[in-house]
Scaffold this motif. Structure first.
Motif, PDB file in Angstrom:
ATOM      1  N   ASN A 155       0.631  -0.817  -0.125  1.00  0.00           N
ATOM      2  CA  ASN A 155       0.260  -0.213   0.335  1.00  0.00           C
ATOM      3  C   ASN A 155       0.847   1.316   0.051  1.00  0.00           C
ATOM      4  N   LEU A 156       0.037   2.739  -0.288  1.00  0.00           N
ATOM      5  CA  LEU A 156       1.237   3.819  -0.232  1.00  0.00           C
ATOM      6  C   LEU A 156       1.786   3.498   0.838  1.00  0.00           C
ATOM      7  N   LEU A 157       1.480   3.211   2.204  1.00  0.00           N
ATOM      8  CA  LEU A 157       2.255   3.224   4.037  1.00  0.00           C
ATOM      9  C   LEU A 157       4.033   2.521   3.552  1.00  0.00           C
ATOM     10  N   HIS A 158       4.271   1.507   2.929  1.00  0.00           N
ATOM     11  CA  HIS A 158       4.719   0.452   2.313  1.00  0.00           C
ATOM     12  C   HIS A 158       5.674   1.355   1.598  1.00  0.00           C
ATOM     13  N   LEU A 159       5.164   1.887   0.497  1.00  0.00           N
ATOM     14  CA  LEU A 159       6.354   2.486  -0.438  1.00  0.00           C
ATOM     15  C   LEU A 159       6.822   3.408   0.521  1.00  0.00           C
ATOM     16  N   ALA A 160       6.270   4.005   0.977  1.00  0.00           N
ATOM     17  CA  ALA A 160       6.882   5.407   2.047  1.00  0.00           C
ATOM     18  C   ALA A 160       8.246   4.562   2.954  1.00  0.00           C
TER      19      ALA A 160
ATOM     20  N   GLU B  71       1.525   7.718   6.657  1.00  0.00           N
ATOM     21  CA  GLU B  71       0.548   7.209   7.807  1.00  0.00           C
ATOM     22  C   GLU B  71      -0.555   8.525   8.016  1.00  0.00           C
ATOM     23  N   ARG B  72      -0.607   9.187   7.968  1.00  0.00           N
ATOM     24  CA  ARG B  72      -1.668  10.037   8.606  1.00  0.00           C
ATOM     25  C   ARG B  72      -2.596   9.972   7.178  1.00  0.00           C
ATOM     26  N   PHE B  73      -2.945   9.874   6.166  1.00  0.00           N
ATOM     27  CA  PHE B  73      -2.899   9.753   5.121  1.00  0.00           C
ATOM     28  C   PHE B  73      -4.095   8.767   4.873  1.00  0.00           C
ATOM     29  N   VAL B  74      -3.083   6.978   4.432  1.00  0.00           N
ATOM     30  CA  VAL B  74      -3.631   5.964   4.231  1.00  0.00           C
ATOM     31  C   VAL B  74      -5.072   6.105   5.816  1.00  0.00           C
TER      32      VAL B  74
ATOM     33  N   THR C   5      -0.876  -1.261   9.701  1.00  0.00           N
ATOM     34  CA  THR C   5      -0.799  -2.685   9.797  1.00  0.00           C
ATOM     35  C   THR C   5      -0.692  -4.034   9.075  1.00  0.00           C
ATOM     36  N   GLN C   6      -1.262  -3.927   8.270  1.00  0.00           N
ATOM     37  CA  GLN C   6      -1.091  -4.437   6.872  1.00  0.00           C
ATOM     38  C   GLN C   6       0.032  -4.960   6.230  1.00  0.00           C
ATOM     39  N   LYS C   7       0.231  -5.797   6.065  1.00  0.00           N
ATOM     40  CA  LYS C   7       1.106  -6.697   5.360  1.00  0.00           C
ATOM     41  C   LYS C   7       1.229  -7.430   3.216  1.00  0.00           C
TER      42      LYS C   7
ATOM     43  N   PRO D 126       4.222  -1.817   6.544  1.00  0.00           N
ATOM     44  CA  PRO D 126       5.243  -0.853   6.288  1.00  0.00           C
ATOM     45  C   PRO D 126       5.737  -0.716   7.634  1.00  0.00           C
ATOM     46  N   GLN D 127       5.815  -0.825   8.679  1.00  0.00           N
ATOM     47  CA  GLN D 127       7.130  -0.902  10.260  1.00  0.00           C
ATOM     48  C   GLN D 127       8.295  -1.363   9.636  1.00  0.00           C
ATOM     49  N   MET D 128       8.105  -2.998  10.150  1.00  0.00           N
ATOM     50  CA  MET D 128       9.105  -4.050   8.895  1.00  0.00           C
ATOM     51  C   MET D 128       9.654  -3.074   7.821  1.00  0.00           C
TER      52      MET D 128
END
Length: 621
Positions: free
Chosen positions: A382-387, A417-420, A426-428, A435-437
């Motif tokens: 997702n967008l947070l993974h890319l960020a 993170e504020r946008f999504v 927490t999605q994998k 995303p944090q990983m």
């Protein structure tokens, strides 16, 4: 030509084109340059020889001793050489020894090729052309590179010869050399001979020539050459002759060579000459972009437009050129949904490349911005993974210090993170990573470098703070002028300079101790990822500010003490003391203040991310 002396081991080579020959008689050269070990001895003898013949100035460049009469003699000699060249060439041709179309050089240049390359006298060139045999066509006259006379004129920028040739032999305009280059292409690529290129352009009059030069791949390459040289006015002149473009290379060239946006201060100083020039260049580039989009819109079918704008709009996204993206999207709304080879659209590509101006377009979109909250790529990111990916090197290189680089990427991550949607945090993805990983894995080395940078910086300032603490504490105990032996009160207690000393020394001591404690706490910090966002930068800011105050007040205290001891009977001594104190403070602030400003602007300054704007765009799907 070679001249030899009585010494058979010494030969002086004199080039035929050397304009100032010197006859060296009986040089006393006993050392041959036969290796590195003989160089110094050979150099010494050669310098002596050159000095004895008044030729050293040609080696070291010190020729300013030439008088005006000597300069005039040199100018007359140069003119005589040119006249001799013309007379010799005419004489050789008149005697029938060679013709103007005979090849006289190793690369197959004829006398006409040489004349175009070396002589810019149109009258002489026309006389040369008149000597062309009747059975020879100049359009077929080429050297071993396949270059015609017009090719050579374009390469060297001989505008006069080019004008004569295109007027007499217009078909030379479309002839190609062995590399497939036309004279116009060579004029644009060979040191950018704009005058020669404009001469060729102005003489393109037939439809056949226009269709040959301004269509297909070769036609696009002409525009790319002009754009790559940043001559957008010439590129606009070229574009007016095109009926359509062959591929996306022209739009891509504009994007890749688009001038940088003016800074805040440059926009305020737009009346200055160099700034006005930059403004004019950027305006020229923007106008050319607009005209190219117009041409594409009217000459290319909608079903084929995608291959023209996809790569350029993604490149503009990578370069964070929001004005270019907006212009392209204004003409081709579907361009905003273009996908890269990895399947990333414009916003996803902007997040990957940390292009904040393009990302901010989310806040100018209407209902479609919600699509990005749940959008995923082919790998389930997702967008947070890319960020969470590591920022491109060209983005990080503009940020000083690894700690500030980590802060920068953290700000990106927190913004997305504020946008999504909350579920996306927490999605994998398909690799079973949150995303944090991804962020931790991608920035592991950068965090280590940030810790090293922060510790080394804190250690350096800790030493400085400790030294200042020691100095000002000692100064506070042993006050200038000493104490009264009976009462223990300082002798200069009622002196205004002593008051300045006491206050400055006290402030310096307290702030130095504060700074020392803060830098010590940095050294013992845990250096977690989150700490680089606010905690560590805030501590470093406080430590640097207090250290700067301590250093400044220490200098003031020293200046006051100096005046107390030496300036009581000479008030004028206050002038140099004040000047030196002010200079030292200025020097100190100039060296340390930029880092403080960088830290404060990065931590507390205006966010790089925008919010919803008044204008919204309809980005069609």
């Amino acid at each position: 030509m070679a001249a030899s002396s009585s010494n058979p081991s010494f030969i002086v080579e004199v080039a035929e084109d050397y304009p100032y020959p010197s006859h060296v008689c009986n040089p006393n050269i006993t050392v041959k340059l036969s290796g590195k070990d003989m160089y110094k001895a050979w150099k010494t003898q050669m310098l002596c020889l050159l000095m004895s013949q008044n030729m050293l100035g040609f080696i070291n460049g010190e020729t300013d001793t030439i008088t005006e009469d000597e300069r005039e003699k040199i100018r007359r000699k140069e003119k005589a050489c040119r006249d001799l060249y013309y007379r010799t060439m005419n004489g050789v041709l008149d005697r029938g020894e060679v013709t103007v179309t005979d090849k006289i050089t190793n690369n197959g240049n004829t006398a006409l090729h040489v004349a175009v390359e070396t002589c810019k006298d149109p009258e002489f060139f026309e006389k040369m052309l008149e000597k062309t045999p009747e059975n020879i066509s100049l359009t077929d006259l080429k050297n071993s590179d396949g270059s015609t006379l017009l090719h050579i004129a374009a390469i060297v920028g001989n505008t006069e010869a080019a004008k004569i040739l295109v007027e007499r032999y217009p078909d030379m305009l479309i002839q190609e050399d062995n590399e497939g280059q036309t004279p116009l292409a060579l004029a644009l690529s060979s040191n950018m001979h704009t005058e020669a290129a404009m001469c060729l352009l102005n003489n393109i009059k037939t439809d056949i020539h226009k269709d040959t030069l301004f269509s297909g791949t070769s036609g696009d390459e002409l525009l790319v050459l002009a754009i790559s040289s940043k001559d957008f006015q010439l590129a606009g002149n070229l574009l007016s002759r095109y009926s359509k473009l062959d591929s996306d290379v022209v739009l891509m060239a504009i994007v890749q060579n688009f001038p940088c946006e003016l800074s805040f201060w440059e926009r305020r100083a737009a009346v200055l000459p160099f700034v006005k020039r930059r403004v004019a260049i950027r305006k020229g580039a923007y106008d050319l972009l607009w005209r190219v989009c117009e041409l594409m819109q009217h000459s290319i079918s909608s079903s084929h437009l995608k291959k023209y704008y996809t790569n350029p709009v993604l490149e503009a996204t990578r370069q964070n050129e929001v004005d270019v993206v907006k212009r392209i999207v204004r003409y081709f709304p579907n361009a905003f949904w273009s996908a890269s080879e990895d399947g990333h659209n414009v916003i996803q590509y902007a997040v990957i490349n940390h292009s904040e101006k393009i990302y901010n377009l989310l806040y100018e979109m209407s209902e479609h911005k919600n699509v990005y909250k749940t959008s995923k790529d082919s790998s389930g990111n997702n967008l947070l993974h890319l960020a969470a990916r590591l920022a491109p090197a060209e983005k990080l290189n503009f940020i000083s210090g690894a700690a500030l680089q980590i802060q920068y990427v953290l700000q990106w991550y927190k913004e997305v993170e504020r946008f999504v949607c909350p579920l996306d945090i927490t999605q994998k993805n398909s690799s079973q990573e949150t995303p944090q990983m991804v962020f931790t894995r991608e920035h592991k080395n950068l965090v280590i470098e940030g810790e090293k940078w922060m510790k080394s910086t804190a250690e350096s300032y800790t030493i400085a703070a400790a030294l200042i603490t020691t100095i000002v504490f000692a100064a506070a105990i042993t006050v200038p002028g000493g104490n009264n032996q009976e009462s223990g009160v300082p002798i200069f207690t009622n002196n205004p300079a002593f008051t300045i000393f006491a206050v400055s020394d006290s402030i310096s001591l307290f702030t130095a101790v504060m700074s020392l404690l803060i830098f010590l706490s940095i050294l013992t910090a845990r250096f977690a990822e989150e700490d680089f966002l606010y905690k560590l930068p805030r501590m470093l800011i406080i430590g640097l500010v207090t250290l700067l105050i301590s250093t400044t007040t220490m200098i003031i205290a020293f200046g006051a003490a100096l005046f107390i001891v030496f300036g009581q009977k000479n008030v004028l001594l206050l002038i140099p003391i004040g000047a030196l104190t002010g200079l030292t403070i200025t020097f100190c602030v100039a060296l340390q203040f930029p880092l403080v400003i960088d830290l404060m602007s990065a931590t507390y300054g205006r966010s790089m991310f925008g919010r919803k704007a008044a204008t919204t765009y309809d980005f069609r799907i």
